[in-house]
Design a protein around this motif. Structure first.
Motif, PDB file in Angstrom:
ATOM      1  N   ASN A   1     -16.983  79.528  28.074  1.00  0.00           N
ATOM      2  CA  ASN A   1     -17.792  79.472  29.286  1.00  0.00           C
ATOM      3  C   ASN A   1     -16.923  79.281  30.528  1.00  0.00           C
ATOM      4  OD1 ASN A   1     -20.475  79.693  30.192  1.00  0.00           O
ATOM      5  ND2 ASN A   1     -20.601  77.490  30.542  1.00  0.00           N
ATOM      6  N   ALA A   2     -15.884  78.463  30.406  1.00  0.00           N
ATOM      7  CA  ALA A   2     -14.983  78.236  31.538  1.00  0.00           C
ATOM      8  C   ALA A   2     -14.226  79.510  31.897  1.00  0.00           C
ATOM      9  CB  ALA A   2     -14.005  77.112  31.202  1.00  0.00           C
ATOM     10  N   GLN A   3     -13.814  80.278  30.882  1.00  0.00           N
ATOM     11  CA  GLN A   3     -13.105  81.528  31.158  1.00  0.00           C
ATOM     12  C   GLN A   3     -14.033  82.575  31.765  1.00  0.00           C
ATOM     13  OE1 GLN A   3     -10.199  82.981  28.217  1.00  0.00           O
ATOM     14  NE2 GLN A   3     -10.526  81.079  27.080  1.00  0.00           N
ATOM     15  N   LEU A   4     -15.275  82.618  31.305  1.00  0.00           N
ATOM     16  CA  LEU A   4     -16.227  83.565  31.875  1.00  0.00           C
ATOM     17  C   LEU A   4     -16.498  83.260  33.347  1.00  0.00           C
ATOM     18  CD1 LEU A   4     -18.856  83.941  29.001  1.00  0.00           C
ATOM     19  CD2 LEU A   4     -17.204  85.649  29.773  1.00  0.00           C
ATOM     20  N   ALA A   5     -16.478  81.984  33.694  1.00  0.00           N
ATOM     21  CA  ALA A   5     -16.741  81.595  35.078  1.00  0.00           C
ATOM     22  C   ALA A   5     -15.635  82.071  36.018  1.00  0.00           C
ATOM     23  CB  ALA A   5     -16.877  80.074  35.175  1.00  0.00           C
ATOM     24  N   GLN A   6     -14.459  82.360  35.466  1.00  0.00           N
ATOM     25  CA  GLN A   6     -13.321  82.747  36.299  1.00  0.00           C
ATOM     26  C   GLN A   6     -13.097  84.250  36.320  1.00  0.00           C
ATOM     27  OE1 GLN A   6     -10.035  80.607  34.634  1.00  0.00           O
ATOM     28  NE2 GLN A   6     -10.921  78.592  35.026  1.00  0.00           N
ATOM     29  N   THR A   7     -13.871  85.001  35.523  1.00  0.00           N
ATOM     30  CA  THR A   7     -13.637  86.444  35.414  1.00  0.00           C
ATOM     31  C   THR A   7     -14.675  87.221  36.193  1.00  0.00           C
ATOM     32  OG1 THR A   7     -14.996  86.559  33.407  1.00  0.00           O
ATOM     33  CG2 THR A   7     -12.628  86.217  33.132  1.00  0.00           C
ATOM     34  N   GLY A   8     -14.186  88.099  37.090  1.00  0.00           N
ATOM     35  CA  GLY A   8     -15.053  89.066  37.751  1.00  0.00           C
ATOM     36  C   GLY A   8     -15.969  88.462  38.792  1.00  0.00           C
ATOM     37  N   PRO A   9     -16.663  89.340  39.552  1.00  0.00           N
ATOM     38  CA  PRO A   9     -17.585  88.912  40.598  1.00  0.00           C
ATOM     39  C   PRO A   9     -18.907  88.442  40.020  1.00  0.00           C
ATOM     40  CG  PRO A   9     -17.592  91.296  40.418  1.00  0.00           C
ATOM     41  CD  PRO A   9     -16.560  90.796  39.446  1.00  0.00           C
ATOM     42  N   GLN A  10     -19.779  87.921  40.870  1.00  0.00           N
ATOM     43  CA  GLN A  10     -21.106  87.513  40.454  1.00  0.00           C
ATOM     44  C   GLN A  10     -21.883  88.729  39.971  1.00  0.00           C
ATOM     45  OE1 GLN A  10     -21.994  84.441  40.208  1.00  0.00           O
ATOM     46  NE2 GLN A  10     -21.698  83.233  42.048  1.00  0.00           N
ATOM     47  N   ALA A  11     -22.659  88.552  38.884  1.00  0.00           N
ATOM     48  CA  ALA A  11     -23.435  89.663  38.343  1.00  0.00           C
ATOM     49  C   ALA A  11     -24.637  89.988  39.219  1.00  0.00           C
ATOM     50  CB  ALA A  11     -23.907  89.321  36.922  1.00  0.00           C
TER      51      ALA A  11
ATOM     52  N   GLY B   1     -14.614  92.543  24.913  1.00  0.00           N
ATOM     53  CA  GLY B   1     -14.146  93.346  26.037  1.00  0.00           C
ATOM     54  C   GLY B   1     -14.031  92.569  27.327  1.00  0.00           C
ATOM     55  N   LEU B   2     -13.959  91.246  27.245  1.00  0.00           N
ATOM     56  CA  LEU B   2     -13.900  90.409  28.440  1.00  0.00           C
ATOM     57  C   LEU B   2     -12.555  89.725  28.625  1.00  0.00           C
ATOM     58  CD1 LEU B   2     -17.424  88.742  28.109  1.00  0.00           C
ATOM     59  CD2 LEU B   2     -16.774  90.607  29.634  1.00  0.00           C
ATOM     60  N   GLY B   3     -11.639  89.976  27.704  1.00  0.00           N
ATOM     61  CA  GLY B   3     -10.316  89.365  27.814  1.00  0.00           C
ATOM     62  C   GLY B   3      -9.234  90.417  27.761  1.00  0.00           C
ATOM     63  N   SER B   4      -8.031  90.026  28.123  1.00  0.00           N
ATOM     64  CA  SER B   4      -6.910  90.965  28.105  1.00  0.00           C
ATOM     65  C   SER B   4      -6.443  91.205  26.678  1.00  0.00           C
ATOM     66  CB  SER B   4      -5.758  90.408  28.949  1.00  0.00           C
ATOM     67  OG  SER B   4      -5.359  89.139  28.456  1.00  0.00           O
ATOM     68  N   THR B   5      -5.961  92.408  26.405  1.00  0.00           N
ATOM     69  CA  THR B   5      -5.465  92.761  25.088  1.00  0.00           C
ATOM     70  C   THR B   5      -4.183  91.991  24.799  1.00  0.00           C
ATOM     71  OG1 THR B   5      -6.368  94.977  25.331  1.00  0.00           O
ATOM     72  CG2 THR B   5      -4.718  94.645  23.606  1.00  0.00           C
ATOM     73  N   GLN B   6      -4.115  91.419  23.603  1.00  0.00           N
ATOM     74  CA  GLN B   6      -2.965  90.595  23.259  1.00  0.00           C
ATOM     75  C   GLN B   6      -1.806  91.459  22.780  1.00  0.00           C
ATOM     76  OE1 GLN B   6      -4.948  88.120  20.426  1.00  0.00           O
ATOM     77  NE2 GLN B   6      -5.233  86.452  21.866  1.00  0.00           N
TER      78      GLN B   6
ATOM     79  N   VAL C   1      -6.151  75.746  18.601  1.00  0.00           N
ATOM     80  CA  VAL C   1      -7.174  76.516  17.887  1.00  0.00           C
ATOM     81  C   VAL C   1      -8.309  76.901  18.826  1.00  0.00           C
ATOM     82  CG1 VAL C   1      -8.941  76.409  16.086  1.00  0.00           C
ATOM     83  CG2 VAL C   1      -6.642  75.553  15.627  1.00  0.00           C
ATOM     84  N   ILE C   2      -8.742  75.963  19.651  1.00  0.00           N
ATOM     85  CA  ILE C   2      -9.829  76.233  20.591  1.00  0.00           C
ATOM     86  C   ILE C   2      -9.430  77.357  21.543  1.00  0.00           C
ATOM     87  CG2 ILE C   2     -11.237  75.267  22.447  1.00  0.00           C
ATOM     88  CD1 ILE C   2     -11.825  74.178  19.599  1.00  0.00           C
ATOM     89  N   ALA C   3      -8.234  77.273  22.101  1.00  0.00           N
ATOM     90  CA  ALA C   3      -7.771  78.288  23.044  1.00  0.00           C
ATOM     91  C   ALA C   3      -7.643  79.650  22.381  1.00  0.00           C
ATOM     92  CB  ALA C   3      -6.425  77.856  23.645  1.00  0.00           C
ATOM     93  N   GLN C   4      -7.083  79.682  21.179  1.00  0.00           N
ATOM     94  CA  GLN C   4      -6.894  80.958  20.494  1.00  0.00           C
ATOM     95  C   GLN C   4      -8.223  81.579  20.077  1.00  0.00           C
ATOM     96  OE1 GLN C   4      -4.266  79.841  17.292  1.00  0.00           O
ATOM     97  NE2 GLN C   4      -2.411  80.055  18.536  1.00  0.00           N
ATOM     98  N   ALA C   5      -9.127  80.769  19.548  1.00  0.00           N
ATOM     99  CA  ALA C   5     -10.418  81.289  19.108  1.00  0.00           C
ATOM    100  C   ALA C   5     -11.226  81.833  20.285  1.00  0.00           C
ATOM    101  CB  ALA C   5     -11.205  80.196  18.387  1.00  0.00           C
ATOM    102  N   SER C   6     -11.215  81.122  21.401  1.00  0.00           N
ATOM    103  CA  SER C   6     -11.961  81.593  22.566  1.00  0.00           C
ATOM    104  C   SER C   6     -11.367  82.894  23.106  1.00  0.00           C
ATOM    105  CB  SER C   6     -11.986  80.521  23.656  1.00  0.00           C
ATOM    106  OG  SER C   6     -10.671  80.176  24.069  1.00  0.00           O
ATOM    107  N   ASP C   7     -10.024  83.010  23.084  1.00  0.00           N
ATOM    108  CA  ASP C   7      -9.376  84.245  23.541  1.00  0.00           C
ATOM    109  C   ASP C   7      -9.756  85.425  22.647  1.00  0.00           C
ATOM    110  OD1 ASP C   7      -8.167  83.013  25.664  1.00  0.00           O
ATOM    111  OD2 ASP C   7      -6.247  82.686  24.650  1.00  0.00           O
ATOM    112  N   LEU C   8      -9.779  85.215  21.341  1.00  0.00           N
ATOM    113  CA  LEU C   8     -10.113  86.290  20.405  1.00  0.00           C
ATOM    114  C   LEU C   8     -11.557  86.750  20.585  1.00  0.00           C
ATOM    115  CD1 LEU C   8      -8.365  85.131  17.101  1.00  0.00           C
ATOM    116  CD2 LEU C   8      -7.712  87.026  18.582  1.00  0.00           C
ATOM    117  N   VAL C   9     -12.469  85.801  20.807  1.00  0.00           N
ATOM    118  CA  VAL C   9     -13.877  86.159  21.000  1.00  0.00           C
ATOM    119  C   VAL C   9     -14.047  86.977  22.278  1.00  0.00           C
ATOM    120  CG1 VAL C   9     -16.177  85.227  21.471  1.00  0.00           C
ATOM    121  CG2 VAL C   9     -14.769  84.206  19.687  1.00  0.00           C
ATOM    122  N   LEU C  10     -13.436  86.535  23.366  1.00  0.00           N
ATOM    123  CA  LEU C  10     -13.548  87.266  24.635  1.00  0.00           C
ATOM    124  C   LEU C  10     -12.912  88.646  24.533  1.00  0.00           C
ATOM    125  CD1 LEU C  10     -12.812  84.384  27.171  1.00  0.00           C
ATOM    126  CD2 LEU C  10     -14.989  85.539  26.805  1.00  0.00           C
TER     127      LEU C  10
END
Length: 325
Positions: free
Chosen positions: A128-138, A34-39, A21-30
């Motif tokens: 937060n962990a997924q955001l830390a792994q996506t993209g370059p430093q702002a 617009g920060l996650g890949s389309t399922q 549930v945690i993994a799925q909910a976080s994926d849906l929010v991202l």
């Protein structure tokens, strides 16, 4: 484990596991942000299959935990003001593969009370962990390049609740009971994301209470930026002893004696100072920077005593401008 935590686990014995549930909910929010890949359709089908209807006594659950947490976080990001806003989002909008469904506000509140705060904290950590792994430093790493991290420390008092219930009507609008607590946060300035968030019930408690515990685990060489609420000689000294850099605004009328001047012209001053007098004196030498910005005179204190590491030659320090000082 609290009773709320137990309810959270028990409610998943005939449903999806908490980790799923945690993994799925976080994926849906991202994904919604617009920060996650389309399922793919297959992934959407797997999410729905991971939320089977419980066959326990009583009316079956109409909303699975994945849809519940995802919709709550999305509603919050959209500026949620009440449970009615959340109820409307659930009833009018699809959340990922989940169709809209109407529930009563009391039903939504009951579900939250069953789960407690643990799953929400776990979803926050996953996002937060997924955001830390996506993209370059702002923000470019050339900003205060000497610092391993640049972190902004602050807190905010949450909104006062409406005094509609009889026990609250006689209370003062400033009574702590009328507030939903406060949030203490640590923002990673370079990544532009929250590193830590902590809810506290005591809204009127001094912001320096337990703040050193909140900052435990920060790497040496981190640069902390904070406002006057954290102004304290002891706090400054402790951070310096921990080998962590910091920048603070100067509190008006705080006494100091100049030990060395790097630069002085009109209202501009860059100097090493001793803060305080007599027994009430900071143990470590600090740097005072005084600047004019065309509107007024601004003053800052820092333990970055080398002007070549953190220059004031371009007006107020860049890291301070990022905080809106």
């Amino acid at each position: 484990m609290s009773s709320h935590d137990t309810s959270w686990v028990e409610s998943h014995q005939a449903s999806a596991t908490p980790a799923l549930v945690i993994a799925q909910a976080s994926d849906l929010v991202l994904q919604a942000c617009g920060l996650g890949s389309t399922q793919s359709p297959d992934q959407c089908s797997q999410i729905q299959q991971g939320e089977p209807t419980s066959r326990r006594r009583g009316r079956p659950q109409q909303v699975g935990w994945t849809q519940l947490w995802s919709s709550l976080l999305l509603c919050t990001l959209q500026g949620m003001h009440s449970f009615a806003d959340w109820r409307r989002l659930l009833g009018l909008q699809s959340v990922g593969p989940f169709a809209p469904v109407w529930l009563t506000r009391n039903g939504l509140v009951k579900r939250l009370l069953q789960a407690g705060l643990v799953p929400l904290q776990e979803i926050w950590e996953a996002v937060n962990a997924q955001l830390a792994q996506t993209g370059p430093q702002a923000v470019s790493t050339t900003l205060a390049a000497f610092a391993t991290d640049i972190l902004c420390l602050d807190e905010t008092r949450l909104d006062a609740v409406g005094r509609y219930l009889k026990p609250l009507r006689t209370l003062s609008a400033h009574d702590s009971t009328c507030f939903a607590g406060k949030l203490v946060g640590l923002l990673d300035l370079r990544a532009q994301r929250w590193l830590r968030l902590e809810w506290r019930e005591a809204v009127h408690e001094n912001c320096r209470v337990d703040i050193l515990d909140f900052l435990q685990g920060l790497s040496e060489g981190s640069l902390l930026l904070f406002d006057l609420g954290y102004f304290s000689f002891e706090f400054f000294d402790t951070l310096t002893q921990r080998k962590q850099w910091w920048v603070s605004r100067y509190r008006e009328n705080t006494s100091y004696s100049i030990a060395h001047v790097f630069y002085r012209q009109r209202e501009v001053l860059d100097a090493l100072v001793w803060l305080g007098t007599g027994q009430k004196q900071a143990r470590h030498l600090m740097r005072l920077v005084r600047l004019g910005d065309g509107i007024g005179v601004r003053m800052y204190l820092t333990n970055v005593c080398d002007p070549q590491m953190l220059s004031a030659s371009r007006g107020r320090p860049t890291v301070c401008s990022k905080m809106g000082y």
